[in-house]
Design a protein around this motif. Structure first.
Motif, PDB file in Angstrom:
ATOM      1  N   ASP A 189      -2.497   0.933  -4.858  1.00 20.48           N
ATOM      2  CA  ASP A 189      -1.155   1.495  -4.668  1.00 20.48           C
ATOM      3  C   ASP A 189      -1.112   2.424  -3.458  1.00 20.48           C
ATOM      4  O   ASP A 189      -1.943   3.325  -3.320  1.00 20.48           O
ATOM      5  N   LEU A 190      -0.155   2.169  -2.582  1.00 18.22           N
ATOM      6  CA  LEU A 190      -0.025   3.012  -1.394  1.00 18.22           C
ATOM      7  C   LEU A 190       1.232   3.874  -1.481  1.00 18.22           C
ATOM      8  O   LEU A 190       1.213   5.070  -1.208  1.00 18.22           O
ATOM      9  N   LEU A 191       2.342   3.248  -1.917  1.00 18.65           N
ATOM     10  CA  LEU A 191       3.630   3.931  -1.890  1.00 18.65           C
ATOM     11  C   LEU A 191       3.632   5.202  -2.761  1.00 18.65           C
ATOM     12  O   LEU A 191       4.081   6.261  -2.322  1.00 18.65           O
ATOM     13  N   GLY A 192       3.144   5.097  -3.986  1.00 15.32           N
ATOM     14  CA  GLY A 192       3.118   6.246  -4.900  1.00 15.32           C
ATOM     15  C   GLY A 192       2.398   7.452  -4.307  1.00 15.32           C
ATOM     16  O   GLY A 192       2.995   8.515  -4.120  1.00 15.32           O
ATOM     17  N   PRO A 193       1.107   7.295  -3.969  1.00  8.56           N
ATOM     18  CA  PRO A 193       0.386   8.420  -3.369  1.00  8.56           C
ATOM     19  C   PRO A 193       1.020   8.900  -2.066  1.00  8.56           C
ATOM     20  O   PRO A 193       1.043  10.099  -1.784  1.00  8.56           O
ATOM     21  N   LEU A 194       1.565   7.961  -1.288  1.00 13.64           N
ATOM     22  CA  LEU A 194       2.189   8.319  -0.007  1.00 13.64           C
ATOM     23  C   LEU A 194       3.361   9.278  -0.231  1.00 13.64           C
ATOM     24  O   LEU A 194       3.571  10.227   0.519  1.00 13.64           O
ATOM     25  N   ILE A 195       4.119   9.029  -1.292  1.00 17.68           N
ATOM     26  CA  ILE A 195       5.289   9.851  -1.569  1.00 17.68           C
ATOM     27  C   ILE A 195       4.891  11.191  -2.184  1.00 17.68           C
ATOM     28  O   ILE A 195       5.414  12.234  -1.808  1.00 17.68           O
ATOM     29  N   TYR A 196       3.947  11.158  -3.122  1.00 12.63           N
ATOM     30  CA  TYR A 196       3.719  12.346  -3.938  1.00 12.63           C
ATOM     31  C   TYR A 196       2.606  13.277  -3.448  1.00 12.63           C
ATOM     32  O   TYR A 196       2.621  14.456  -3.758  1.00 12.63           O
ATOM     33  N   LEU A 197       1.609  12.756  -2.735  1.00  9.84           N
ATOM     34  CA  LEU A 197       0.457  13.589  -2.406  1.00  9.84           C
ATOM     35  C   LEU A 197       0.542  14.100  -0.966  1.00  9.84           C
ATOM     36  O   LEU A 197       0.799  13.332  -0.048  1.00  9.84           O
ATOM     37  N   ASN A 198       0.327  15.414  -0.799  1.00 10.27           N
ATOM     38  CA  ASN A 198       0.402  16.001   0.544  1.00 10.27           C
ATOM     39  C   ASN A 198      -0.948  16.445   1.074  1.00 10.27           C
ATOM     40  O   ASN A 198      -1.248  16.267   2.244  1.00 10.27           O
ATOM     41  N   ASP A 199      -1.760  17.105   0.218  1.00 18.53           N
ATOM     42  CA  ASP A 199      -3.038  17.635   0.696  1.00 18.53           C
ATOM     43  C   ASP A 199      -4.056  16.519   0.851  1.00 18.53           C
ATOM     44  O   ASP A 199      -4.192  15.676  -0.037  1.00 18.53           O
ATOM     45  N   THR A 200      -4.780  16.561   1.983  1.00 22.80           N
ATOM     46  CA  THR A 200      -5.740  15.476   2.234  1.00 22.80           C
ATOM     47  C   THR A 200      -6.810  15.407   1.144  1.00 22.80           C
ATOM     48  O   THR A 200      -7.316  14.335   0.856  1.00 22.80           O
ATOM     49  N   ASN A 201      -7.142  16.550   0.509  1.00 19.87           N
ATOM     50  CA  ASN A 201      -8.180  16.468  -0.519  1.00 19.87           C
ATOM     51  C   ASN A 201      -7.648  15.915  -1.837  1.00 19.87           C
ATOM     52  O   ASN A 201      -8.388  15.774  -2.799  1.00 19.87           O
ATOM     53  N   LYS A 202      -6.336  15.631  -1.883  1.00 20.74           N
ATOM     54  CA  LYS A 202      -5.794  14.979  -3.082  1.00 20.74           C
ATOM     55  C   LYS A 202      -5.505  13.502  -2.835  1.00 20.74           C
ATOM     56  O   LYS A 202      -5.106  12.785  -3.739  1.00 20.74           O
TER      57      LYS A 202
ATOM     58  N   ARG B 220      10.639  -6.774  -1.839  1.00 15.87           N
ATOM     59  CA  ARG B 220      10.134  -5.408  -2.003  1.00 15.87           C
ATOM     60  C   ARG B 220       8.898  -5.139  -1.167  1.00 15.87           C
ATOM     61  O   ARG B 220       8.254  -4.090  -1.318  1.00 15.87           O
ATOM     62  N   LYS B 221       8.516  -6.059  -0.310  1.00 12.00           N
ATOM     63  CA  LYS B 221       7.293  -5.927   0.485  1.00 12.00           C
ATOM     64  C   LYS B 221       7.187  -4.549   1.130  1.00 12.00           C
ATOM     65  O   LYS B 221       8.070  -4.124   1.846  1.00 12.00           O
ATOM     66  N   PHE B 222       6.055  -3.863   0.870  1.00  8.51           N
ATOM     67  CA  PHE B 222       5.896  -2.556   1.500  1.00  8.51           C
ATOM     68  C   PHE B 222       4.527  -2.365   2.156  1.00  8.51           C
ATOM     69  O   PHE B 222       4.434  -2.226   3.370  1.00  8.51           O
ATOM     70  N   GLY B 223       3.462  -2.374   1.326  1.00 13.33           N
ATOM     71  CA  GLY B 223       2.123  -1.982   1.788  1.00 13.33           C
ATOM     72  C   GLY B 223       1.713  -2.522   3.140  1.00 13.33           C
ATOM     73  O   GLY B 223       1.523  -1.752   4.088  1.00 13.33           O
TER      74      GLY B 223
ATOM     75  N   TYR C 159      12.445  -4.136   5.004  1.00 11.14           N
ATOM     76  CA  TYR C 159      13.469  -3.358   4.308  1.00 11.14           C
ATOM     77  C   TYR C 159      12.919  -2.084   3.666  1.00 11.14           C
ATOM     78  O   TYR C 159      13.410  -0.987   3.859  1.00 11.14           O
ATOM     79  N   MET C 160      11.838  -2.273   2.866  1.00 15.09           N
ATOM     80  CA  MET C 160      11.303  -1.132   2.126  1.00 15.09           C
ATOM     81  C   MET C 160      10.695  -0.080   3.046  1.00 15.09           C
ATOM     82  O   MET C 160      10.698   1.108   2.736  1.00 15.09           O
ATOM     83  N   VAL C 161      10.159  -0.518   4.184  1.00 14.60           N
ATOM     84  CA  VAL C 161       9.587   0.445   5.120  1.00 14.60           C
ATOM     85  C   VAL C 161      10.708   1.320   5.687  1.00 14.60           C
ATOM     86  O   VAL C 161      10.578   2.543   5.782  1.00 14.60           O
ATOM     87  N   TYR C 162      11.813   0.680   6.016  1.00 15.17           N
ATOM     88  CA  TYR C 162      12.945   1.435   6.547  1.00 15.17           C
ATOM     89  C   TYR C 162      13.531   2.360   5.477  1.00 15.17           C
ATOM     90  O   TYR C 162      13.912   3.497   5.762  1.00 15.17           O
ATOM     91  N   LEU C 163      13.573   1.877   4.247  1.00 14.59           N
ATOM     92  CA  LEU C 163      14.051   2.706   3.140  1.00 14.59           C
ATOM     93  C   LEU C 163      13.146   3.929   2.972  1.00 14.59           C
ATOM     94  O   LEU C 163      13.612   5.068   2.867  1.00 14.59           O
ATOM     95  N   TYR C 164      11.823   3.664   2.987  1.00 15.20           N
ATOM     96  CA  TYR C 164      10.854   4.758   2.855  1.00 15.20           C
ATOM     97  C   TYR C 164      11.047   5.784   3.972  1.00 15.20           C
ATOM     98  O   TYR C 164      11.064   6.991   3.729  1.00 15.20           O
ATOM     99  N   GLU C 165      11.220   5.288   5.207  1.00 17.67           N
ATOM    100  CA  GLU C 165      11.382   6.198   6.343  1.00 17.67           C
ATOM    101  C   GLU C 165      12.624   7.064   6.179  1.00 17.67           C
ATOM    102  O   GLU C 165      12.596   8.272   6.431  1.00 17.67           O
ATOM    103  N   ASN C 166      13.713   6.437   5.753  1.00 14.65           N
ATOM    104  CA  ASN C 166      14.946   7.206   5.571  1.00 14.65           C
ATOM    105  C   ASN C 166      14.786   8.304   4.528  1.00 14.65           C
ATOM    106  O   ASN C 166      15.245   9.427   4.717  1.00 14.65           O
TER     107      ASN C 166
END
Lengths: 284, 297
Positions: A217-230, B221-224, B239-246
């Motif tokens: 999973d990339l999106l979840g951690p990308l959104i929620y985690l800020n500190d590099t050690n997390k 939903r392609k993102f990674g 699409y999702m990359v642009y959504l994420y950026e916004n």
């Protein structure tokens, strides 16, 4: 008659040759990128940027691996990824099974409506709820912690798994639990003494999908985690990529290290996984 | 079973709680956010349908929408066809088949960001493996990720490469097809293509349908890998990359939520179209009761 048999045998041999050639060609196409990955991870920087590119590495430059390990703080990130993945695995397998059991074996008012809602959440893309959920979690101060990545799983956050396990549980003969009821077993005892042991292939399959999904999973951690050690490993690798744009040696070395645990798990559980996919008809 | 009337609720309660907290409440909230201008630091400002009308005047949005839809419409059938061909190929008892199955299934095992990075590197214009192979074959090198016309092909190439990873359900479906169907067709003088077209594809159609739906949703939903690989500026921004950026770069929560709703409607429409078409080509055994019932273990 005999010439007919010989002819069909020749035809079969011919077909086998065509089939083998295609299989070899496709397997090479599939494996070549992975070998290129391994080869790049062992190349020195000079060789990587040679024109024309060379396929084989110039010896074994293990320093790519040590650089990857030190620059993304591999040990810390590995521990983070493992923690999040472990809790997701636990919740996806155990909580999904509990909920699925509730739907498979009990009669209660409103059951069909709730089940319809489970089905409809499978079709609901998470993107629509992503932003409000993020705002909600940040309002209660959960950003930059693992909680937003772990807690949803325990709240039955994987409706696909609920659905698949329910299908699986419904195929278990009712006589089994009925005789256990006569012996005075509680419903929970029936769940963990009869349903869980009988569903191991399905549970292993779900476990592997959960492990893969959570580990990658990339999106979840990308959104929620800020500190590099997390950070988790995928996030660390993504950031590493941003900083070291063209350092393909260490990047491929880091990628291989991230892949290894998934590979190991897959080969350990391969047999049960394949059986589970056949039984439950999940996409592989 | 003789359990108490509400005992079942005990078991499904974690999901009900999650459904209320993580689905129903956020959906209501999302409906409102989509009508506001909100950076999360200041109070949300109600703007009505402004976000939605802005979307279609936003060139970046239209680009992201366009590449994503094109990708979904081409990649899903392409992936399904390749997966079926691989499944048919490995569905026999030839020697060494276990090796071929494992090798071809590898893309499903090794997925995620590591593979996205690998493809970014392989598609590199000057030093990547793809152009190296092309040059050996006498084909001029392509700017896979730098030339706007090539970006879509780059992503399609990855789909074809990964198709073996989708073969398992087809393989299971193939093994469920009773041999007597093929024997009967042979007696009627059917050739290999006719057997494949009328028996194999028909019997696989429920599996194809399932993968079609999942494929459409997944592609939209392609993102990674889109986030990691990108490609030629706008052309590689899905699409999702642009959504994420916004949402998380520009903190335009209202705008991004409007995008999420549009995505939701698009996915619904595409899935509904697939469902509508299914009565014409998906074959369910239960519809025909003259066939002998198949035993399943």
């Amino acid at each position: 008659m005999s010439s007919y048999v010989a002819g069909s045998k020749r035809k079969r041999t011919k077909r086998a040759i065509v089939q083998y050639s295609l299989l070899v060609l496709l397997s090479i196409t599939t494996l070549l990128p992975l070998i290129w990955m391994l080869s790049t991870s062992l190349k020195s920087g000079d060789v990587i940027f040679e024109i024309p590119p060379k396929f084989l590495p110039d010896g074994f430059h293990w320093e790519n691996y040590s650089r990857a390990v030190s620059e993304i703080e591999f040990a810390t990130l590995f521990k983070n990824s493992l923690t999040i993945t472990f809790f997701n695995l636990l919740s996806n397998v155990f909580v999904s099974a509990l909920v699925a059991y509730g739907f498979a074996r009990f009669q209660f008012p409103g059951k069909s409506i709730w089940f319809l809602l489970v089905l409809s959440t499978i079709m609901l893309p998470g993107e629509v709820t992503m932003i409000p959920v993020f705002i909600g979690f940040s309002k209660i101060g959960w950003t930059n912690t693992f909680k937003p990545l772990i807690i949803p799983g325990f709240l039955g956050g994987a409706p696909v798994f609920i659905f698949l396990l329910r299908q699986f549980f419904m195929s278990i003969p009712k006589e089994l639990d009925e005789s256990a009821v006569l012996d005075g077993a509680s419903s929970f005892k029936i769940f963990y003494r009869i349903f869980l042991p009988l569903s191991i292939p399905a549970l292993v399959t779900i476990g592997i999908f959960s492990f893969q999904g959570s580990w990658n999973d990339l999106l979840g951690p990308l959104i929620y985690l800020n500190d590099t050690n997390k950070f988790t490993l995928p996030l660390g690798l993504a950031m590493f990529q941003g900083v070291m744009k063209v350092e393909w040696g260490p990047l491929m070395a880091g990628s291989i290290l991230v892949l290894l645990p998934v590979l190991v798990i897959f080969f350990l559980a391969q047999k049960q996984f394949v059986e589970g996919v056949k039984l439950s008809g999940i996409k592989g | 079973m003789r359990f108490k009337k509400y005992e079942g609720y005990l078991y499904i309660s974690p999901w009900i709680l999650g459904f209320i907290l993580l689905t129903v409440a956020p959906l209501i909230f999302a409906f409102y956010i989509g009508l506001t201008e909100w950076d999360t630091f200041n109070a949300p400002k109600f703007v009505g349908l402004q976000n939605y009308s802005d979307l279609f005047r936003d060139e970046d949005f239209v680009n992201a929408l366009w590449i994503t839809i094109r990708f979904a419409i081409i990649s899903v059938p392409l992936g399904i066809a390749t997966s079926i061909l691989i499944a048919v190929l490995v569905n026999s008892k030839l020697k060494g088949m276990a090796f071929f199955r494992t090798a071809l299934y590898m893309p499903a095992v090794v997925s995620g960001i590591a593979i996205s990075l690998l493809w970014k590197w392989m598609l590199d214009k000057d030093f990547g493996m793809i152009n190296l192979i092309l040059s050996k074959l006498g084909i001029p090198e392509q700017g896979w990720l730098t030339d706007p016309h090539m970006v879509l092909y780059s992503y399609l190439m990855m789909v074809v490469w990964g198709a073996g990873g989708g073969m398992l359900t087809y393989l299971a479906g193939l093994q469920d097809i009773p041999g007597h169907l093929y024997e009967a067709a042979e007696i009627d003088g059917a050739n290999a293509f006719q057997k494949f077209r009328h028996i194999t594809l028909t019997m696989l159609s429920p599996v194809i349908f399932y993968n079609l739906i999942m494929g459409i949703v997944g592609a939209m939903r392609k993102f990674g890998d889109a986030y990691i690989i990108g490609g030629a500026g706008n052309q590689g921004r899905f699409y999702m990359v642009y959504l994420y950026e916004n949402a998380f770069k520009f903190f335009k929560m209202g705008y991004a939520t409007a995008m999420a709703w549009v995505l939701f409607v698009l996915i619904m429409l595409l899935t509904m179209a697939a469902f509508k078409s299914s009565s014409a080509w998906v074959y369910y055994e239960s519809e025909v009761n003259t066939r002998p019932k198949r035993k399943r273990g």
